[in-house]
Design a protein around this motif. Sequence first.
Motif, PDB file in Angstrom:
ATOM      1  N   GLU A  53       0.870  -1.267   0.116  1.00 16.51           N
ATOM      2  CA  GLU A  53       0.049  -0.022  -0.013  1.00 16.51           C
ATOM      3  C   GLU A  53       0.636   1.360   0.014  1.00 16.51           C
ATOM      4  O   GLU A  53       0.444   2.228  -0.551  1.00 16.51           O
ATOM      5  CB  GLU A  53      -0.917  -0.147   1.220  1.00 16.51           C
ATOM      6  N   GLY A  54       2.093   1.162   0.825  1.00 20.43           N
ATOM      7  CA  GLY A  54       2.969   2.297   0.799  1.00 20.43           C
ATOM      8  C   GLY A  54       4.061   2.598  -0.214  1.00 20.43           C
ATOM      9  O   GLY A  54       5.052   3.289  -0.063  1.00 20.43           O
ATOM     10  N   LEU A  55       3.990   1.705  -1.344  1.00 20.32           N
ATOM     11  CA  LEU A  55       5.068   1.709  -2.273  1.00 20.32           C
ATOM     12  C   LEU A  55       5.480   2.698  -2.870  1.00 20.32           C
ATOM     13  O   LEU A  55       6.626   3.421  -2.880  1.00 20.32           O
ATOM     14  CB  LEU A  55       4.716   0.627  -3.473  1.00 20.32           C
ATOM     15  N   ALA A  56       4.551   3.796  -3.203  1.00 22.55           N
ATOM     16  CA  ALA A  56       4.928   5.053  -3.764  1.00 22.55           C
ATOM     17  C   ALA A  56       5.618   6.096  -2.914  1.00 22.55           C
ATOM     18  O   ALA A  56       6.476   7.073  -3.247  1.00 22.55           O
ATOM     19  CB  ALA A  56       3.574   5.724  -4.247  1.00 22.55           C
ATOM     20  N   GLN A  57       5.616   5.744  -1.457  1.00 25.15           N
ATOM     21  CA  GLN A  57       6.277   6.661  -0.536  1.00 25.15           C
ATOM     22  C   GLN A  57       7.654   6.054  -0.215  1.00 25.15           C
ATOM     23  O   GLN A  57       8.267   6.586   0.649  1.00 25.15           O
ATOM     24  CB  GLN A  57       5.538   6.549   0.531  1.00 25.15           C
ATOM     25  N   GLN A  58       8.241   4.726  -0.979  1.00 21.69           N
ATOM     26  CA  GLN A  58       9.234   4.284  -0.635  1.00 21.69           C
ATOM     27  C   GLN A  58      10.353   4.318  -1.721  1.00 21.69           C
ATOM     28  O   GLN A  58       9.866   4.666  -2.630  1.00 21.69           O
ATOM     29  CB  GLN A  58       9.162   2.753  -0.326  1.00 21.69           C
ATOM     30  N   PRO A  59      11.446   4.266  -1.678  1.00 24.47           N
ATOM     31  CA  PRO A  59      12.544   4.294  -2.795  1.00 24.47           C
ATOM     32  C   PRO A  59      12.207   3.266  -3.606  1.00 24.47           C
ATOM     33  O   PRO A  59      11.791   1.927  -3.282  1.00 24.47           O
ATOM     34  CB  PRO A  59      13.778   4.281  -2.080  1.00 24.47           C
ATOM     35  N   VAL A  60      12.400   3.274  -4.777  1.00 28.70           N
ATOM     36  CA  VAL A  60      12.423   2.093  -5.778  1.00 28.70           C
ATOM     37  C   VAL A  60      13.375   1.110  -5.476  1.00 28.70           C
ATOM     38  O   VAL A  60      13.162  -0.098  -5.368  1.00 28.70           O
ATOM     39  CB  VAL A  60      12.583   2.496  -7.116  1.00 28.70           C
ATOM     40  N   TRP A  61      14.467   1.592  -5.228  1.00 29.80           N
ATOM     41  CA  TRP A  61      15.800   0.871  -4.930  1.00 29.80           C
ATOM     42  C   TRP A  61      16.682   1.708  -3.978  1.00 29.80           C
ATOM     43  O   TRP A  61      16.661   2.712  -4.033  1.00 29.80           O
ATOM     44  CB  TRP A  61      16.498   0.131  -6.122  1.00 29.80           C
ATOM     45  N   GLN A  62      17.383   0.743  -2.945  1.00 31.60           N
ATOM     46  CA  GLN A  62      18.323   1.424  -2.070  1.00 31.60           C
ATOM     47  C   GLN A  62      19.402   0.158  -1.875  1.00 31.60           C
ATOM     48  O   GLN A  62      19.030  -0.703  -1.586  1.00 31.60           O
ATOM     49  CB  GLN A  62      17.722   2.113  -0.896  1.00 31.60           C
ATOM     50  N   CYS A  63      20.604   0.872  -1.771  1.00 31.40           N
ATOM     51  CA  CYS A  63      21.535  -0.252  -1.846  1.00 31.40           C
ATOM     52  C   CYS A  63      21.703  -0.505  -0.335  1.00 31.40           C
ATOM     53  O   CYS A  63      21.873   0.299   0.558  1.00 31.40           O
ATOM     54  CB  CYS A  63      22.960   0.535  -2.377  1.00 31.40           C
ATOM     55  N   ALA A  64      22.004  -1.692  -0.157  1.00 32.51           N
ATOM     56  CA  ALA A  64      21.953  -2.105   1.384  1.00 32.51           C
ATOM     57  C   ALA A  64      23.220  -1.859   1.958  1.00 32.51           C
ATOM     58  O   ALA A  64      24.341  -2.135   1.481  1.00 32.51           O
ATOM     59  CB  ALA A  64      21.755  -3.824   1.556  1.00 32.51           C
ATOM     60  N   PRO A  65      23.154  -1.245   3.071  1.00 35.32           N
ATOM     61  CA  PRO A  65      24.525  -0.544   3.739  1.00 35.32           C
ATOM     62  C   PRO A  65      25.250  -1.939   4.286  1.00 35.32           C
ATOM     63  O   PRO A  65      24.826  -3.154   4.223  1.00 35.32           O
ATOM     64  CB  PRO A  65      24.064   0.152   5.009  1.00 35.32           C
ATOM     65  N   ASP A  66      26.700  -1.696   4.649  1.00 30.32           N
ATOM     66  CA  ASP A  66      27.410  -2.709   5.002  1.00 30.32           C
ATOM     67  C   ASP A  66      27.011  -3.721   6.058  1.00 30.32           C
ATOM     68  O   ASP A  66      27.199  -4.659   5.973  1.00 30.32           O
ATOM     69  CB  ASP A  66      28.763  -2.183   5.206  1.00 30.32           C
TER      70      ASP A  66
END
Length: 503
Positions: A53-66
Amino acid sequence: MLDREGETVARSRPVPALSPEATTPSATLDPQDWGAVRRQGHRMLDDMFDHLEGLAQQPVWQCAPDHIRAAMRAPLPIEPVDLAEVHAGFRETILPYGSGNIHPGFMGWVQGGGTPVGMLAEMLAGGLNANLGGRDHMPIAVEQQIVAWMREIFGFPSTADGLFLTGTSQANFVALLIARTRVCGSGVRTGGVRAGDKLVAYASEGVHGCVPRAMEMAGIGSDNLRRVLTNERGQIDLAALRRQIVRDEADGFRPFLIVGTAGTVNVGAVDDLAGLARIAAEHRIHFHIDGALGALGILSDELAPLFDGIELCDSLAFDFHKWGQVPYDAGFLLVRDGAWQRETFASPAAYLTRAKTGLAAGEWWPCDTGPDLSRGFRALKTWFTLKTYGVRALGHAMAASCRLARSLAERIAHEPDLVLLAPVELNIVCFGYASRDALDDGAINARIVERLHAIGEVAPSLTTIGGKPAIRAAFVNHRTTEADVDRLVESVLAAGGDLLSRA
């Protein structure tokens, strides 16, 4: 284990022994407290609904931190961990760092967005845990129903059969094996392809990479796939194909397969399928269509004319998990005559002895028509999707994707700093940043795509057109809107301008 000299050597990573305290009096893995699992299951389901439901408010993709990647490199679990704790780990380390294809801003690759209905059906299939290799049970009937619906949709005869596979890559390979058996006879299964057979196949320059790989896996060799020139629309050149077939026949080769494409992966071109069918019939060659990207577009009255002739092919591969919006994975192969499949794959085995009644009964065992004996219940999520939404709504969503592609092309035509790099035939747009100050080699396009991925609002992909980097937008997700197209254009212009100013 033993080394080459027969001496016992230690394992590099020994498995820790279980202590007596770790063993349980019961071997069952079912919970002792069903109520607790039920409550936790509801929390997990609610989490996924909230996420979708909240996809539009999330980043499409984000790099997973170390530290997230480090958390995934955990020791082998020996002792049990509470389900709620495992779920918490999923929420922290996996859920925020997915591939992004369910997001409306995902435009990079040809991947469907899935649906809540498909997710729920996948849950049901997991609970049922049916093996679709054969036997007499209703999950088999569900897959048979999908086969019947596909015969109707694509205008295939009553002799046609089909089955689910992981995707079109595998379906194309299976179709190639069927074509090989048709030309060489069933003896090819035991004797293999003889050197004197000199089998050759044909496809366009834009054919998907899984087709030459299928030639390699079948032992025929990718050098024996003739990649025919394409016209200005990206379609296979029929005259060039005819010339190549005649030349090969004169040189003693044995043409056995023509692969047409209903939506090339790079630019979305649809071959002249009726023209290919005529050539295949004239030369008695198996005609297969790779329809991974576009074949289901036939469900749209607006798009169906693009696929004229698709009903004439001998086999058709496509993915429900792309435009059909079924969750991964759900590839499908439809074959004009099911006898070709059985001749290619059916094998007697004592442990597969059939019966007239009981669980071992049933006339249709998918293990006779394809390579897999152990098969998941992919048909259920497809059945739920088709039943719940109906093919009219799915076709409408596909047509909407193509309208978004045309809208982007129009925006590009009106932007002096953007240039269209390939015709828009279906739902894919290839373009580039074209400021007079930009380098002619197109390198800035690669940097723009990387920057947009890092920002996380839209995610196109990178391809090459004419040997130069190009930005590629593929509209497959039913959630993508005109606002996302605007965001893509604005983001490309902003990133390109900024990169040039810094240069």
